[in-house]
Design an enzyme around this catalytic site. Structure first.
Site, PDB file in Angstrom:
ATOM      1  N   CYS A 279      44.574  40.030  48.996  1.00 44.80           N
ATOM      2  CA  CYS A 279      43.167  40.288  48.891  1.00 44.80           C
ATOM      3  C   CYS A 279      42.289  40.739  50.001  1.00 44.80           C
ATOM      4  CB  CYS A 279      42.618  38.821  48.540  1.00 44.80           C
ATOM      5  SG  CYS A 279      43.258  38.379  46.806  1.00 44.80           S
TER       6      CYS A 279
HETATM    7  P1  NAD Z   1      48.893  40.515  40.205  1.00 49.64           P
HETATM    8  O1  NAD Z   1      49.400  41.884  40.710  1.00 49.64           O
HETATM    9  O2  NAD Z   1      49.756  39.657  40.978  1.00 49.64           O
HETATM   10  O3  NAD Z   1      48.824  40.420  38.731  1.00 49.64           O
HETATM   11  C1  NAD Z   1      48.081  41.047  37.920  1.00 49.64           C
HETATM   12  C2  NAD Z   1      48.755  41.027  36.671  1.00 49.64           C
HETATM   13  O4  NAD Z   1      48.005  41.859  35.749  1.00 49.64           O
HETATM   14  C3  NAD Z   1      50.254  41.603  36.558  1.00 49.64           C
HETATM   15  O5  NAD Z   1      50.921  40.722  35.984  1.00 49.64           O
HETATM   16  C4  NAD Z   1      50.151  42.902  35.662  1.00 49.64           C
HETATM   17  O6  NAD Z   1      51.495  43.072  35.035  1.00 49.64           O
HETATM   18  C5  NAD Z   1      49.067  42.515  34.584  1.00 49.64           C
HETATM   19  N1  NAD Z   1      48.688  43.691  34.093  1.00 49.64           N
HETATM   20  C6  NAD Z   1      48.182  44.835  34.456  1.00 49.64           C
HETATM   21  N2  NAD Z   1      47.380  45.538  33.595  1.00 49.64           N
HETATM   22  C7  NAD Z   1      47.543  44.845  32.477  1.00 49.64           C
HETATM   23  C8  NAD Z   1      47.119  44.902  31.142  1.00 49.64           C
HETATM   24  N3  NAD Z   1      46.347  46.106  30.695  1.00 49.64           N
HETATM   25  N4  NAD Z   1      47.331  44.053  29.970  1.00 49.64           N
HETATM   26  C9  NAD Z   1      47.953  42.672  30.623  1.00 49.64           C
HETATM   27  N5  NAD Z   1      48.232  42.470  31.751  1.00 49.64           N
HETATM   28  C10 NAD Z   1      47.913  43.581  32.704  1.00 49.64           C
HETATM   29  O7  NAD Z   1      47.477  40.234  40.888  1.00 49.64           O
HETATM   30  P2  NAD Z   1      46.720  39.101  41.608  1.00 49.64           P
HETATM   31  O8  NAD Z   1      47.333  38.832  42.819  1.00 49.64           O
HETATM   32  O9  NAD Z   1      46.955  37.881  40.517  1.00 49.64           O
HETATM   33  O10 NAD Z   1      45.281  39.520  41.349  1.00 49.64           O
HETATM   34  C11 NAD Z   1      44.398  39.582  40.218  1.00 49.64           C
HETATM   35  C12 NAD Z   1      42.995  39.626  40.525  1.00 49.64           C
HETATM   36  O11 NAD Z   1      42.659  38.508  41.002  1.00 49.64           O
HETATM   37  C13 NAD Z   1      42.507  40.776  41.620  1.00 49.64           C
HETATM   38  O12 NAD Z   1      41.409  41.119  41.524  1.00 49.64           O
HETATM   39  C14 NAD Z   1      42.566  39.986  42.692  1.00 49.64           C
HETATM   40  O13 NAD Z   1      41.723  40.473  43.787  1.00 49.64           O
HETATM   41  C15 NAD Z   1      41.985  38.677  42.334  1.00 49.64           C
HETATM   42  N6  NAD Z   1      42.137  37.399  42.925  1.00 49.64           N
HETATM   43  C16 NAD Z   1      43.660  36.963  43.384  1.00 49.64           C
HETATM   44  C17 NAD Z   1      43.793  36.080  44.216  1.00 49.64           C
HETATM   45  C18 NAD Z   1      45.082  35.681  44.712  1.00 49.64           C
HETATM   46  O14 NAD Z   1      45.345  34.747  45.446  1.00 49.64           O
HETATM   47  N7  NAD Z   1      46.272  36.467  44.365  1.00 49.64           N
HETATM   48  C19 NAD Z   1      42.794  35.335  44.586  1.00 49.64           C
HETATM   49  C20 NAD Z   1      41.398  35.409  44.205  1.00 49.64           C
HETATM   50  C21 NAD Z   1      41.133  36.482  43.367  1.00 49.64           C
END
Ligand code: NAD
Length: 446
Positions: A279
Site C-alpha cells: 500500500c
Molecule cells: P490483492 O492483490 O491481494 O487482491 C486483489 C484480488 O482481486 C485478487 O485476488 C485478484 O484475483 C482479484 N481480482 C482482480 N480482478 C478481479 C475481477 N475482475 N473480479 C474478481 N476478482 C478480481 O490486493 P489487496 O492487497 O487485497 O488490495 C486490494 C485493494 O485494497 C487495493 O486497492 C489496496 O490498496 C486496498 N487495501 C489493501 C490493504 C492491505 O492490507 N492489503 C489495506 C487497505 C486497503
C-alpha cells in the site's frame, strides 16, 4: 445483509470473513478458481494471524467464495469492490476497477430491485463518481441515485493485524453519493456500534485514505533521514534521539495519574531500513501523480519516496564499512516479509537488498518464518537458498542482515553467543539489545 465482495485478496478476504462472522451473509468473488477452491475448503490462500480459524468458523455457513460473478451480484443487495489498484509505473492503474464496474453494470441491467455498489479498494479522489459511476450507468442503462446506490468505504486494516483491526475499527469512513447509500453502509457497519464513523462524500472518503497513508509514509521517511544523519554525526544513536522526541507530551501524553501513554503511532517515528508492503509505496506514488496532474508540486511526498527508495541500501553501505567486496561474502538475510505477521513481500526492503547482494555476487541464505513461498513467487524458484530456521540461516555467515522485526529474531544475541565465528550483525530494525553482540551495526548508529 447479503453482501458480495469482489476481489478476494488480502483486503477482500479479511473483510468478507470478518463481516460474515459479524452476522452478514457474504459471498467473496474472485477470478482465480484455485483461490476460491482453497477458501471454500477453509484454507486461506494468504497468511494472516487468526484468519484460518475465523474462515473455518464461517465457511459453508454465512460465508462462501465463488467465481460466478453474475449469481453473486444477483443474490446480494450490496457489493464491495476490493480488487487491486496497482501503480503502473506512471499512475494508479484502475483497469481491475473498471473491469468490475463493467461486470456489475451488466448484471444490474437484468436485476430487479435496488443494489448498492461500494468501492473499498484504495482509489484516487474522484474515481468512484467519475469512473465507476458512469460505467455502471452506461452498462446497466439505469440511473445512480435512483436505481442503485454508489459509495466509497476505504479500508484501514494493517496486514499482520488485519483481523483485529477489522473487528475493532478505530474509524469507519462511509462515503456515499446520497443519503440512501450512506444508510446502506450504516446497515453494514451497524455491527460495529462503538467505532467512530465519518459520513461523507465519496471523494472525501477517497482522500482520507490517501492522506492517512501519506502521513504514515512521511513519518517513516522523516525518521530514516534523521537516522542517516545520526549515523553520519558519530556517537549519536537515533534510538536515543527518537526516544527524546517521543517523550514530548504532545506525542506521549501524561495522564492525570502521572502515567504516560505511548501511542502506537510512535512506531512510525523510528528509523529502519525502509517501508514496504503493497500500500504505502503505491499509494504515495499515485497521489504524487494525481497532485501533479492538478498543478501541485507534491515536494514532500516525492522526497518521502526517494528517501525510502534509498533506505534499504543503507544495509549495503553498512556491510561495506567492514568488507571491501561483497563477492563470495556469506550473507544471512533474516526476514523477507515487509513486516512481521504477514507473508506479503510486495515492495519489501528485504527483496531490494537481496537483489543488490545478488548483483554483487554475495552468497545468500535467507530465512523467514512464513514468507518463503511468496518470495519464491516474487524472485523465481532457486533464486537464492533458504534455511528452515534462524540457526541454520546464520550458520557460517560473515554477515547477518536483520530485515524484518519478527519477534523471534530478538533471541539472536543468545544464538550468536554460541557462534565462535562472531559474524557481523546489521540490525535494520533496531530490534536487538546489542550489549553482548560482538560485532554490531544498526541503522542510525555510527
Ligand atoms: P490483492 O492483490 O491481494 O487482491 C486483489 C484480488 O482481486 C485478487 O485476488 C485478484 O484475483 C482479484 N481480482 C482482480 N480482478 C478481479 C475481477 N475482475 N473480479 C474478481 N476478482 C478480481 O490486493 P489487496 O492487497 O487485497 O488490495 C486490494 C485493494 O485494497 C487495493 O486497492 C489496496 O490498496 C486496498 N487495501 C489493501 C490493504 C492491505 O492490507 N492489503 C489495506 C487497505 C486497503
Amino acid at each position: 445483509m447479503k453482501i458480495s465482495v469482489v476481489g478476494t485478496g488480502y483486503m477482500g478476504l479479511v473483510s468478507g470473513v470478518c463481516l460474515a462472522s459479524k452476522g452478514h451473509d457474504v459471498i467473496c468473488v474472485d477470478v482465480v478458481q484455485d483461490k476460491v477452491d482453497l477458501i471454500n475448503n477453509g484454507v486461506p490462500p494468504i497468511y494472516e494471524n487468526g484468519l484460518k480459524e475465523l474462515l473455518q468458523s464461517v465457511v459453508g455457513k454465512s460465508f462462501q467464495a465463488s467465481t460466478s460473478f453474475k449469481e453473486s451480484i444477483l443474490n446480494t443487495e450490496l457489493s464491495l469492490i476490493a480488487v487491486d489498484t496497482p501503480f503502473d509505473g506512471f499512475s494508479i492503474d484502475l483497469k481491475y476497477i473498471r473491469q468490475v464496474a463493467h461486470q456489475i453494470g451488466e448484471v444490474l441491467k437484468g436485476k430487479n430491485g435496488y443494489h448498492t455498489i461500494i468501492v473499498k479498494s484504495t482509489v484516487v479522489p474522484g474515481t468512484t463518481e467519475e469512473v465507476v459511476l458512469p460505467i455502471l450507468e452506461e452498462q446497466s442503462c439505469k440511473t445512480a441515485g435512483i436505481d442503485f446506490g454508489v459509495g466509497m468505504n476505504p479500508e484501514f486494516l494493517r496486514e499482520g493485524e488485519a483481523i483485529a483491526d477489522f473487528m475493532d475499527p478505530d474509524r469507519i469512513v462511509l462515503g456515499g453519493i446520497d443519503e440512501k447509500t450512506i444508510g446502506k453502509l450504516d446497515e453494514v457497519y451497524a455491527v460495529f456500534p462503538n467505532s467512530d464513523k465519518i459520513r461523507t462524500s465519496p471523494r472525501t472518503a477517497e482522500m482520507i485514505k490517501y492522506t492517512a497513508n501519506s502521513l504514515l509514509a512521511t513519518l517513516i521517511s522523516f525518521s530514516n533521514e534523521m537516522g542517516n544523519l545520526c549515523a553520519a554525526i558519530g556517537n549519536v544513536d537515533v534510538v536515543e534521539v527518537m526516544r527524546g522526541v517521543h517523550l514530548d507530551k504532545r506525542f506521549s501524553p501524561i495522564l492525570e495519574s502521572g502515567e504516560r501513554v505511548f501511542p502506537s503511532s510512535l512506531s512510525f517515528l523510528a528509523a529502519g531500513c525502509g517501508f514496504g508492503g503493497s500500500c504505502l509505496t503505491k499509494d504515495v506514488k499515485a497521489l504524487i501523480k494525481y497532485g501533479e496532474d492538478r498543478g501541485r508540486d507534491m515536494a514532500i511526498l516525492k522526497s518521502v519516496i526517494e528517501t525510502n527508495r534509498h533506505q534499504p541500501f543503507e544495509m549495503i553501505r553498512l556491510i561495506k564499512k567492514h568488507f571491501l567486496a561483497l563477492k563470495g561474502l556469506k550473507v544471512s538475510v533474516l526476514g523477507l516479509a515487509f513486516k512481521p505477521g504477514t507473508d506479503d513481500v510486495r515492495e519489501s526492503a528485504s527483496l531490494a537488498v537481496i537483489k543488490a547482494l545478488k548483483d554483487e555476487d554475495a552468497i545468500i541464505s535467507a530465512f523467514d518464518p512464513i514468507a518463503r513461498e511468496e518470495t519464491e513467487k516474487a524472485l523465481g524458484l532457486n533464486a537464492i537458498s533458504y534455511a528452515d530456521s534462524l540457526e541454520d540461516c546464520i550458520r557460517g555467515a560473515d554477515v547477518i542482515l536483520l530485515m524484518t522485526s519478527w519477534p523471534q529474531f530478538k533471541d539472536l544475541p543468545q544464538v550468536l553467543e554460541k557462534d565462535s565465528l562472531a559474524p557481523l550483525l546489521i540490525d535494520g530494525r533496531r530490534l536487538i539489545d546489542n550489549t553482548f553482540v560482538k560485532k554490531y551495526e544498526g541503522i542510525g548508529l555510527s
